[in-house]
Write a protein that holds these residues in place. Structure first.
Motif, PDB file in Angstrom:
ATOM      1  N   PRO A 133     -50.024  92.477  91.979  1.00  0.00           N
ATOM      2  CA  PRO A 133     -49.355  91.225  91.588  1.00  0.00           C
ATOM      3  C   PRO A 133     -48.974  90.402  92.824  1.00  0.00           C
ATOM      4  O   PRO A 133     -48.887  90.919  93.938  1.00  0.00           O
ATOM      5  CB  PRO A 133     -48.111  91.715  90.846  1.00  0.00           C
ATOM      6  CG  PRO A 133     -47.798  93.020  91.525  1.00  0.00           C
ATOM      7  CD  PRO A 133     -49.115  93.629  91.931  1.00  0.00           C
ATOM      8  N   THR A 134     -48.733  89.128  92.594  1.00  0.00           N
ATOM      9  CA  THR A 134     -48.229  88.224  93.629  1.00  0.00           C
ATOM     10  C   THR A 134     -46.954  87.574  93.104  1.00  0.00           C
ATOM     11  O   THR A 134     -46.913  87.131  91.946  1.00  0.00           O
ATOM     12  CB  THR A 134     -49.260  87.144  93.977  1.00  0.00           C
ATOM     13  OG1 THR A 134     -50.465  87.768  94.412  1.00  0.00           O
ATOM     14  CG2 THR A 134     -48.750  86.239  95.089  1.00  0.00           C
ATOM     15  N   TYR A 135     -45.925  87.521  93.945  1.00  0.00           N
ATOM     16  CA  TYR A 135     -44.633  86.991  93.528  1.00  0.00           C
ATOM     17  C   TYR A 135     -44.122  85.990  94.557  1.00  0.00           C
ATOM     18  O   TYR A 135     -44.559  85.947  95.700  1.00  0.00           O
ATOM     19  CB  TYR A 135     -43.587  88.107  93.394  1.00  0.00           C
ATOM     20  CG  TYR A 135     -43.931  89.219  92.442  1.00  0.00           C
ATOM     21  CD1 TYR A 135     -43.761  89.069  91.069  1.00  0.00           C
ATOM     22  CD2 TYR A 135     -44.403  90.436  92.920  1.00  0.00           C
ATOM     23  CE1 TYR A 135     -44.057  90.101  90.195  1.00  0.00           C
ATOM     24  CE2 TYR A 135     -44.718  91.474  92.046  1.00  0.00           C
ATOM     25  CZ  TYR A 135     -44.539  91.297  90.687  1.00  0.00           C
ATOM     26  OH  TYR A 135     -44.840  92.314  89.827  1.00  0.00           O
ATOM     27  N   LEU A 165     -42.707  82.211 101.453  1.00  0.00           N
ATOM     28  CA  LEU A 165     -43.742  81.550 100.660  1.00  0.00           C
ATOM     29  C   LEU A 165     -44.099  82.411  99.447  1.00  0.00           C
ATOM     30  O   LEU A 165     -44.000  81.972  98.315  1.00  0.00           O
ATOM     31  CB  LEU A 165     -44.971  81.292 101.520  1.00  0.00           C
ATOM     32  CG  LEU A 165     -44.771  80.313 102.697  1.00  0.00           C
ATOM     33  CD1 LEU A 165     -46.020  80.243 103.567  1.00  0.00           C
ATOM     34  CD2 LEU A 165     -44.393  78.926 102.195  1.00  0.00           C
ATOM     35  N   TYR A 166     -44.497  83.655  99.689  1.00  0.00           N
ATOM     36  CA  TYR A 166     -44.876  84.559  98.607  1.00  0.00           C
ATOM     37  C   TYR A 166     -45.018  85.961  99.183  1.00  0.00           C
ATOM     38  O   TYR A 166     -45.041  86.158 100.396  1.00  0.00           O
ATOM     39  CB  TYR A 166     -46.195  84.132  97.943  1.00  0.00           C
ATOM     40  CG  TYR A 166     -47.238  83.650  98.925  1.00  0.00           C
ATOM     41  CD1 TYR A 166     -48.010  84.538  99.667  1.00  0.00           C
ATOM     42  CD2 TYR A 166     -47.446  82.282  99.141  1.00  0.00           C
ATOM     43  CE1 TYR A 166     -48.950  84.102 100.578  1.00  0.00           C
ATOM     44  CE2 TYR A 166     -48.383  81.835 100.058  1.00  0.00           C
ATOM     45  CZ  TYR A 166     -49.128  82.748 100.773  1.00  0.00           C
ATOM     46  OH  TYR A 166     -50.048  82.323 101.689  1.00  0.00           O
ATOM     47  N   PHE A 167     -45.107  86.959  98.305  1.00  0.00           N
ATOM     48  CA  PHE A 167     -45.403  88.325  98.745  1.00  0.00           C
ATOM     49  C   PHE A 167     -46.262  88.994  97.685  1.00  0.00           C
ATOM     50  O   PHE A 167     -46.210  88.649  96.510  1.00  0.00           O
ATOM     51  CB  PHE A 167     -44.125  89.120  99.039  1.00  0.00           C
ATOM     52  CG  PHE A 167     -43.225  89.369  97.857  1.00  0.00           C
ATOM     53  CD1 PHE A 167     -43.209  90.587  97.204  1.00  0.00           C
ATOM     54  CD2 PHE A 167     -42.354  88.380  97.412  1.00  0.00           C
ATOM     55  CE1 PHE A 167     -42.374  90.824  96.125  1.00  0.00           C
ATOM     56  CE2 PHE A 167     -41.504  88.598  96.334  1.00  0.00           C
ATOM     57  CZ  PHE A 167     -41.516  89.823  95.694  1.00  0.00           C
ATOM     58  N   TRP A 168     -47.061  89.943  98.119  1.00  0.00           N
ATOM     59  CA  TRP A 168     -48.042  90.572  97.233  1.00  0.00           C
ATOM     60  C   TRP A 168     -48.393  91.957  97.759  1.00  0.00           C
ATOM     61  O   TRP A 168     -48.058  92.322  98.867  1.00  0.00           O
ATOM     62  CB  TRP A 168     -49.309  89.710  97.137  1.00  0.00           C
ATOM     63  CG  TRP A 168     -49.934  89.375  98.471  1.00  0.00           C
ATOM     64  CD1 TRP A 168     -49.590  88.348  99.295  1.00  0.00           C
ATOM     65  CD2 TRP A 168     -50.979  90.078  99.130  1.00  0.00           C
ATOM     66  NE1 TRP A 168     -50.355  88.363 100.430  1.00  0.00           N
ATOM     67  CE2 TRP A 168     -51.237  89.411 100.350  1.00  0.00           C
ATOM     68  CE3 TRP A 168     -51.747  91.195  98.813  1.00  0.00           C
ATOM     69  CZ2 TRP A 168     -52.204  89.835 101.257  1.00  0.00           C
ATOM     70  CZ3 TRP A 168     -52.718  91.614  99.713  1.00  0.00           C
ATOM     71  CH2 TRP A 168     -52.940  90.933 100.912  1.00  0.00           C
ATOM     72  N   GLY A 169     -49.108  92.722  96.954  1.00  0.00           N
ATOM     73  CA  GLY A 169     -49.533  94.057  97.363  1.00  0.00           C
ATOM     74  C   GLY A 169     -49.026  95.117  96.407  1.00  0.00           C
ATOM     75  O   GLY A 169     -48.684  94.849  95.260  1.00  0.00           O
ATOM     76  N   GLY A 170     -48.944  96.314  96.927  1.00  0.00           N
ATOM     77  CA  GLY A 170     -48.483  97.427  96.119  1.00  0.00           C
ATOM     78  C   GLY A 170     -49.144  98.714  96.543  1.00  0.00           C
ATOM     79  O   GLY A 170     -50.200  98.713  97.191  1.00  0.00           O
ATOM     80  N   PRO A 171     -48.531  99.845  96.214  1.00  0.00           N
ATOM     81  CA  PRO A 171     -49.074 101.138  96.642  1.00  0.00           C
ATOM     82  C   PRO A 171     -50.309 101.544  95.861  1.00  0.00           C
ATOM     83  O   PRO A 171     -50.406 101.325  94.653  1.00  0.00           O
ATOM     84  CB  PRO A 171     -47.911 102.103  96.375  1.00  0.00           C
ATOM     85  CG  PRO A 171     -47.139 101.457  95.271  1.00  0.00           C
ATOM     86  CD  PRO A 171     -47.270  99.987  95.472  1.00  0.00           C
TER      87      PRO A 171
END
Length: 710
Positions: A30-32, A336-342
């Motif tokens: 996801p991107t938040y 601005l935004y953050f994204w990623g994940g394990p």
């Protein structure tokens, strides 16, 4: 379908299958972003996974020259992309530096047969092509020329300013345009080691601040030198990584126990240029590295920033090893935004990360992330929406606000919750002189400074337009005041032929006493205790007026001084919190005073405590109304009256306790401390009893259901 059409369809499928088409991979993460009030906003992807590097490396088989053997990355620690977009990887486990060309193809392995590398953890390449390696295992930094030949070694520098306890294990480094080296060492709390091109020590640079708590201050004041020396040393956190941009600014990231300013943008003097407060409220506490609260499994889990990178526009990206998110900030530190994940530990999924270690941008804005557990590099490319955000943000950063308006509106059309777009449009409206629109947009973006500046311009235009009318009004009011005053001085007040009712007289006397109490607090509170100058009715009216003022203050204070969303104000909650705290204080003070030689009755404490709230009615409410005509330029005036009001209320409480209970100054101070402690104990007891009561009710309900169902 005829034969010809079938043949053409078959031929088309063959051509499409053979063509080297690039297909966007599914985005698994996801991107938040966060809005101006730190609420989570879901976004469409900004980056999509585009490629993987390092999983197909080979070396020549020494026994069979015509064959190759797999040579995968082993625990790589750093990645660097030079001005030609060549990729350099510090392949730590294999004791080598890998160079890939801009297409991701292997260009060469860089090793030094005469002086082998030993666990190299950092690599940096200058514009001239010189390669610097943090050769951690050999406790040195080496300089190689463009051909990979050893030019110079930088061992532990000799200087009387370097403590013996410094462990010289270089892990990351950069080289500025002068050829000066900035070296981050493993656990080096002193900051970056700055060396000149000859390897001479210049200084420690950019050290973090040591964490110093209130308890540390108390210990320092009370402990002897010997006792304080035995305490655990308060040392600043070490720097995990360092990078630089085209303008020469130096960026550092720190992890460990550092909770504020983990990301810093330093000038030549080592000053941090990132403001502690975000322009639109997304990093207002000075912390960096975003994550989802729902993913915190243990209380001790904290953000662990491990690396940072800066793109050609000055935007910063940081990577967090703990929660596996990549957070992007503009050049001022605004999120601005953050994204990623394990990623799953049992399988590798493109786009997800297991142990992100380093990252860097190329000249096209593509992002490359190194994973030292998956032993590969993942490439990410901007989506169409990401390119739109990047272009609009670049125009805003360059001060081309009017040109940025169109792309920002398109961004908002695609995602209405993207705060940087609202902020960009607000700047564009301000630039065009549309101050009313700018003011509302700045409010939506959560920018109090922008809101205040817009209102300042509106107020200036209004004063210029109405100056003559204001002067005329002032002269008329002055003349009327003088005339009325003279007329009143000549005449005599008429006495009412009808005497006032006793209750009305008493109410007016209490009202008059309230104003007398403000001018003579000690005598006024003494009169409440010994002359019954006030009643429960008067105290109740003052209390109700104080609650109304409190609620009105929340609603009516200007956004420049009170960043609260009106629709989120809960009137009932405000009233209950206020009454519980106020009545709890009255009860706690009465109980302590009954034990601690106090002469006041509960009635006196109740009435006196309510009269202490008078300044909030007389100053708080008018100040809230007047704040709507003020800007942050008058913040010192607003703060003077606001803080003065609170100080006045505090002094009234002090004098009330002293006068009603007939205490000395010392006894009053002790009484206040004991009352505060009692109030805390009452709150704890209510919380515990409430929790146990809830559990008891649940237990009774379960028994009832069990019996009734049977």
């Amino acid at each position: 379908m005829n034969r010809k059409a079938g043949f053409l369809l078959f031929l088309s499928l063959i051509i499409l299958a053979a063509a080297p088409a690039k297909v966007m991979a599914d985005v698994k993460y996801p991107t938040y972003t966060l809005n101006s009030y730190s609420d989570l906003v879901y976004m469409q992807p900004i980056y999509y996974p585009d490629s993987v590097y390092g999983n197909d490396l080979t070396v020549q088989d020494p026994d069979h020259p015509d064959k190759t053997l797999p040579s995968k990355l082993q625990g790589p620690k750093d990645i660097f992309i030079d001005k030609k977009d060549d990729i350099y990887i510090a392949d730590t486990g294999n004791n080598r530096i890998i160079q890939l060309n801009s297409r991701g193809e292997l260009a060469r392995y860089i090793t030094i047969p005469d002086s082998p590398l030993n666990n190299p953890e950092g690599v940096f390449v200058t514009d001239a092509g010189d390669i610097y390696v943090a050769d951690t295992g050999n406790q040195r930094v080496i300089k190689l020329d463009a051909n990979g030949l050893l030019v110079k070694e930088y061992g532990r520098p000799e200087s009387r300013y370097i403590p013996e306890s410094l462990k010289y294990d270089p892990v990351k480094l950069i080289v500025d345009k002068r050829g000066f080296l900035y070296i981050a060492t493993n656990g080096g709390y002193q900051g970056l080691i700055q060396l000149d091109p000859d390897g001479e020590f210049q200084s420690f640079y950019g050290a973090n601040d040591a964490k110093f708590t209130v308890m540390d201050g108390i210990k320092r004041a009370l402990y002897s030198k010997e006792m304080y020396a035995n305490e655990i040393s308060k040392l600043p956190g070490s720097i995990n990584s360092v990078t630089t941009d085209e303008e020469g600014f130096i960026y550092t990231v720190s992890g460990g126990d550092i909770e504020k300013n983990q990301l810093r943008k330093l000038n030549t003097r080592g000053d941090n240029l990132l403001t502690a407060e975000s322009e639109f409220g997304t990093a207002s506490d000075g912390s960096y590295g975003e994550y989802l609260i729902s993913e915190v499994k243990k209380a001790e889990q904290k953000v662990q920033l491990i690396d940072t990178a800066v793109d050609r526009t000055g935007n910063m990206a940081v990577i967090d090893q703990q929660f596996k998110y990549i957070s992007h900030y503009d050049s001022s530190g605004n999120l601005l935004y953050f994204w990623g994940g394990p990623a799953s530990t049992s399988s590798n999924q493109l786009g997800l990360l297991q142990s992100p270690r380093a990252l860097d941008f190329n000249s096209h804005g593509e992002l490359f992330v190194l994973d030292d557990q998956m032993n590969l590099v993942q490439g990410f490319r901007l989506t169409e929406f990401g390119n739109l955000v990047s272009a609009a943000n670049q125009l805003t950063l360059n001060g081309r606000y009017e040109e940025s308006e169109k792309p920002w509106r398109e961004v908002l059309r695609q995602n209405a919750g993207f705060t940087p777009a609202v902020f960009g449009l607000a700047k564009a409206a301000y630039k065009k002189g549309q101050y009313e629109e700018a003011k509302e947009l700045f409010r939506l973006a959560g920018s109090q400074e922008g809101y205040s500046d817009s209102f300042w311009q509106i107020r200036l235009v209004w004063f210029q337009k109405n100056f003559s009318k204001l002067v005329m009004l002032f002269l008329i009011v002055t003349a009327l005041y003088v005339g009325v005053t003279k007329w009143a001085a000549r005449g005599k007040k008429r006495k009412s032929s009808q005497p006032l009712h006793a209750e009305k007289r008493r109410f007016l006397a209490e009202l008059k006493h309230a104003f007398y109490l403000l001018r003579h607090p000690i005598d006024g509170f003494t009169a409440i205790r010994y002359e019954s100058k006030a009643s429960y009715l008067g105290a109740g009216i003052v209390l109700v007026c104080a609650i109304v003022s409190l609620i009105a203050n929340e609603y009516m204070t200007s956004f420049s001084f009170n960043k609260i969303v009106i629709r989120e104000i809960d009137v009932i909650s405000i009233m209950l919190r206020f009454l519980l705290i106020w009545f709890g204080w009255v009860l706690a003070n009465y109980l302590i005073s009954s034990i601690y030689r106090g002469e006041g009755r509960f009635r006196d404490v109740f009435i006196g405590s309510s009269y202490c709230l008078l300044p909030f009615i007389l100053i708080g409410l008018p100040l809230a109304i007047l704040s709507n005509g003020m800007t942050m330029s008058e913040a010192s005036i607003y703060g003077f009256f606001d803080k003065g009001m609170l100080l006045w209320i505090g002094l009234l409480f002090f004098w009330q306790i002293q006068s009603i209970h007939n205490y000395s100054v010392g006894e009053t101070s002790i009484n206040i401390l004991l009352s505060a402690f009692t109030l805390i104990m009452i709150a704890v007891m209510v919380y515990v009893i409430g929790g146990l009561g809830g559990d008891l009710l649940s237990f009774i309900r379960e028994i009832y259901l069990e019996v009734s169902l049977r």
